[in-house]
Design an enzyme around this catalytic site. Structure first.
Site, PDB file in Angstrom:
ATOM      1  N   CYS A   4      43.716  21.055  40.905  1.00 53.98           N
ATOM      2  CA  CYS A   4      43.368  22.389  40.395  1.00 53.98           C
ATOM      3  C   CYS A   4      44.616  23.258  40.544  1.00 53.98           C
ATOM      4  O   CYS A   4      45.109  23.447  41.661  1.00 53.98           O
ATOM      5  CB  CYS A   4      42.195  22.973  41.183  1.00 53.98           C
ATOM      6  SG  CYS A   4      41.947  24.724  40.854  1.00 53.98           S
ATOM      7  N   HIS A  46      37.383  27.256  46.215  1.00 53.19           N
ATOM      8  CA  HIS A  46      37.297  26.714  44.850  1.00 53.19           C
ATOM      9  C   HIS A  46      35.861  26.764  44.334  1.00 53.19           C
ATOM     10  O   HIS A  46      34.952  26.164  44.911  1.00 53.19           O
ATOM     11  CB  HIS A  46      37.807  25.267  44.801  1.00 53.19           C
ATOM     12  CG  HIS A  46      37.734  24.686  43.421  1.00 53.19           C
ATOM     13  ND1 HIS A  46      38.784  24.746  42.535  1.00 53.19           N
ATOM     14  CD2 HIS A  46      36.713  24.074  42.767  1.00 53.19           C
ATOM     15  CE1 HIS A  46      38.424  24.186  41.386  1.00 53.19           C
ATOM     16  NE2 HIS A  46      37.165  23.769  41.511  1.00 53.19           N
ATOM     17  N   ASN A  87      36.129  34.302  31.651  1.00 53.72           N
ATOM     18  CA  ASN A  87      35.795  33.346  30.612  1.00 53.72           C
ATOM     19  C   ASN A  87      35.092  32.151  31.261  1.00 53.72           C
ATOM     20  O   ASN A  87      35.563  31.628  32.268  1.00 53.72           O
ATOM     21  CB  ASN A  87      37.067  32.865  29.900  1.00 53.72           C
ATOM     22  CG  ASN A  87      37.778  33.998  29.173  1.00 53.72           C
ATOM     23  OD1 ASN A  87      37.134  34.904  28.645  1.00 53.72           O
ATOM     24  ND2 ASN A  87      39.105  33.960  29.157  1.00 53.72           N
ATOM     25  N   GLY A  93      36.209  30.234  26.286  1.00 50.00           N
ATOM     26  CA  GLY A  93      37.674  30.181  26.274  1.00 50.00           C
ATOM     27  C   GLY A  93      38.297  29.891  27.622  1.00 50.00           C
ATOM     28  O   GLY A  93      39.478  30.150  27.840  1.00 50.00           O
ATOM     29  N   HIS A  98      39.017  26.947  37.839  1.00 52.15           N
ATOM     30  CA  HIS A  98      38.859  27.606  39.140  1.00 52.15           C
ATOM     31  C   HIS A  98      38.515  29.028  38.739  1.00 52.15           C
ATOM     32  O   HIS A  98      39.353  29.698  38.109  1.00 52.15           O
ATOM     33  CB  HIS A  98      40.165  27.514  39.940  1.00 52.15           C
ATOM     34  CG  HIS A  98      40.122  28.150  41.299  1.00 52.15           C
ATOM     35  ND1 HIS A  98      40.533  27.489  42.451  1.00 52.15           N
ATOM     36  CD2 HIS A  98      39.753  29.390  41.707  1.00 52.15           C
ATOM     37  CE1 HIS A  98      40.411  28.297  43.498  1.00 52.15           C
ATOM     38  NE2 HIS A  98      39.941  29.473  43.071  1.00 52.15           N
ATOM     39  N   HIS A 100      38.147  32.639  37.729  1.00 53.17           N
ATOM     40  CA  HIS A 100      39.151  33.693  37.814  1.00 53.17           C
ATOM     41  C   HIS A 100      38.755  34.857  36.931  1.00 53.17           C
ATOM     42  O   HIS A 100      38.033  34.685  35.939  1.00 53.17           O
ATOM     43  CB  HIS A 100      40.540  33.168  37.419  1.00 53.17           C
ATOM     44  CG  HIS A 100      40.567  32.506  36.081  1.00 53.17           C
ATOM     45  ND1 HIS A 100      40.180  31.188  35.916  1.00 53.17           N
ATOM     46  CD2 HIS A 100      40.899  32.960  34.847  1.00 53.17           C
ATOM     47  CE1 HIS A 100      40.292  30.866  34.638  1.00 53.17           C
ATOM     48  NE2 HIS A 100      40.718  31.934  33.956  1.00 53.17           N
ATOM     49  N   HIS A 102      40.351  38.097  34.827  1.00 53.94           N
ATOM     50  CA  HIS A 102      41.529  38.754  34.264  1.00 53.94           C
ATOM     51  C   HIS A 102      41.349  40.256  34.450  1.00 53.94           C
ATOM     52  O   HIS A 102      40.349  40.824  33.974  1.00 53.94           O
ATOM     53  CB  HIS A 102      41.637  38.472  32.761  1.00 53.94           C
ATOM     54  CG  HIS A 102      41.742  37.025  32.392  1.00 53.94           C
ATOM     55  ND1 HIS A 102      42.919  36.459  31.955  1.00 53.94           N
ATOM     56  CD2 HIS A 102      40.822  36.028  32.376  1.00 53.94           C
ATOM     57  CE1 HIS A 102      42.715  35.176  31.682  1.00 53.94           C
ATOM     58  NE2 HIS A 102      41.456  34.889  31.923  1.00 53.94           N
TER      59      HIS A 102
HETATM   60  P1  AMP Z   1      41.364  31.280  30.989  1.00 53.71           P
HETATM   61  O1  AMP Z   1      41.754  30.975  29.580  1.00 53.71           O
HETATM   62  O2  AMP Z   1      40.365  32.396  31.121  1.00 53.71           O
HETATM   63  O3  AMP Z   1      40.932  30.033  31.734  1.00 53.71           O
HETATM   64  O4  AMP Z   1      42.661  31.846  31.679  1.00 53.71           O
HETATM   65  C1  AMP Z   1      43.649  31.061  32.277  1.00 53.71           C
HETATM   66  C2  AMP Z   1      44.844  31.940  32.467  1.00 53.71           C
HETATM   67  O5  AMP Z   1      45.698  31.360  33.441  1.00 53.71           O
HETATM   68  C3  AMP Z   1      45.688  32.156  31.202  1.00 53.71           C
HETATM   69  O6  AMP Z   1      45.749  33.547  30.897  1.00 53.71           O
HETATM   70  C4  AMP Z   1      47.065  31.579  31.590  1.00 53.71           C
HETATM   71  O7  AMP Z   1      48.131  32.323  31.057  1.00 53.71           O
HETATM   72  C5  AMP Z   1      47.009  31.661  33.104  1.00 53.71           C
HETATM   73  N1  AMP Z   1      47.844  30.711  33.832  1.00 53.71           N
HETATM   74  C6  AMP Z   1      47.902  29.366  33.669  1.00 53.71           C
HETATM   75  N2  AMP Z   1      48.756  28.812  34.544  1.00 53.71           N
HETATM   76  C7  AMP Z   1      49.272  29.831  35.285  1.00 53.71           C
HETATM   77  C8  AMP Z   1      50.216  29.912  36.356  1.00 53.71           C
HETATM   78  N3  AMP Z   1      50.817  28.819  36.856  1.00 53.71           N
HETATM   79  N4  AMP Z   1      50.502  31.131  36.848  1.00 53.71           N
HETATM   80  C9  AMP Z   1      49.923  32.239  36.359  1.00 53.71           C
HETATM   81  N5  AMP Z   1      48.999  32.234  35.365  1.00 53.71           N
HETATM   82  C10 AMP Z   1      48.687  31.044  34.824  1.00 53.71           C
HETATM   83 ZN    ZN Z   2      40.732  25.433  42.597  1.00 52.78          ZN
END
Ligand code: AMP
Ligand code: ZN
Length: 114
Positions: A4, A46, A87, A93, A98, A100, A102
């Protein structure tokens, strides 16, 4: 959890630009920002997605939102406003499994996002 990327960020195995941290929550800059402020807020534990919330772990969402409010104030976007987005799953999307949130702001955001 193994493999992850956000757990790897939490362990320091993948670098991140930390914005905020407390006992339960970690926040860092999105690598591909879509707004002047684009921060990802994650629980340290997680949880794959909103579908995996349970009676036992659901309180972490309150921790995430409280952190978001503190970060928004710290970054100076609280008064003008911001958006917190989660999301979930393929149609939602979600690309990183994990959970999260935004935190986006610093400009007038479009609505609706669909
Ligand atoms: P989601 O599409 O809601 O799953 O969002 C995943 C987000 O994680 C996207 O906006 C990516 O730009 C961001 N992301 C992916 N890898 C990294 C990373 N190593 N560091 C910071 N952001 C990341
Ligand atoms: Zn995780």
């Amino acid at each position: 959890m193994e493999n992850c990327i956000f757990c790897k960020i939490l362990k320091g195995e993948i670098p991140s630009e930390k914005v905020y941290e407390d006992e339960k929550v970690y926040a860092f800059k999105d690598i591909n920002p879509e707004a002047p402020v684009h921060v990802l807020i994650i629980p340290k534990k997680h949880i794959s997605s909103a579908n995996e919330l349970t009676e036992e772990n659901k309180e972490v969402i309150g921790d995430v939102y409280y952190a978001a409010q503190k970060i928004a104030k710290e970054l100076g976007i609280a008064d003008k406003g911001y958006r917190i987005i989660n999301n979930c799953g393929e149609d939602g999307g979600q690309t990183v499994f994990h959970i999260h949130f935004h935190l986006m702001g610093g400009k007038k955001l479009n609505w609706p996002p669909c």
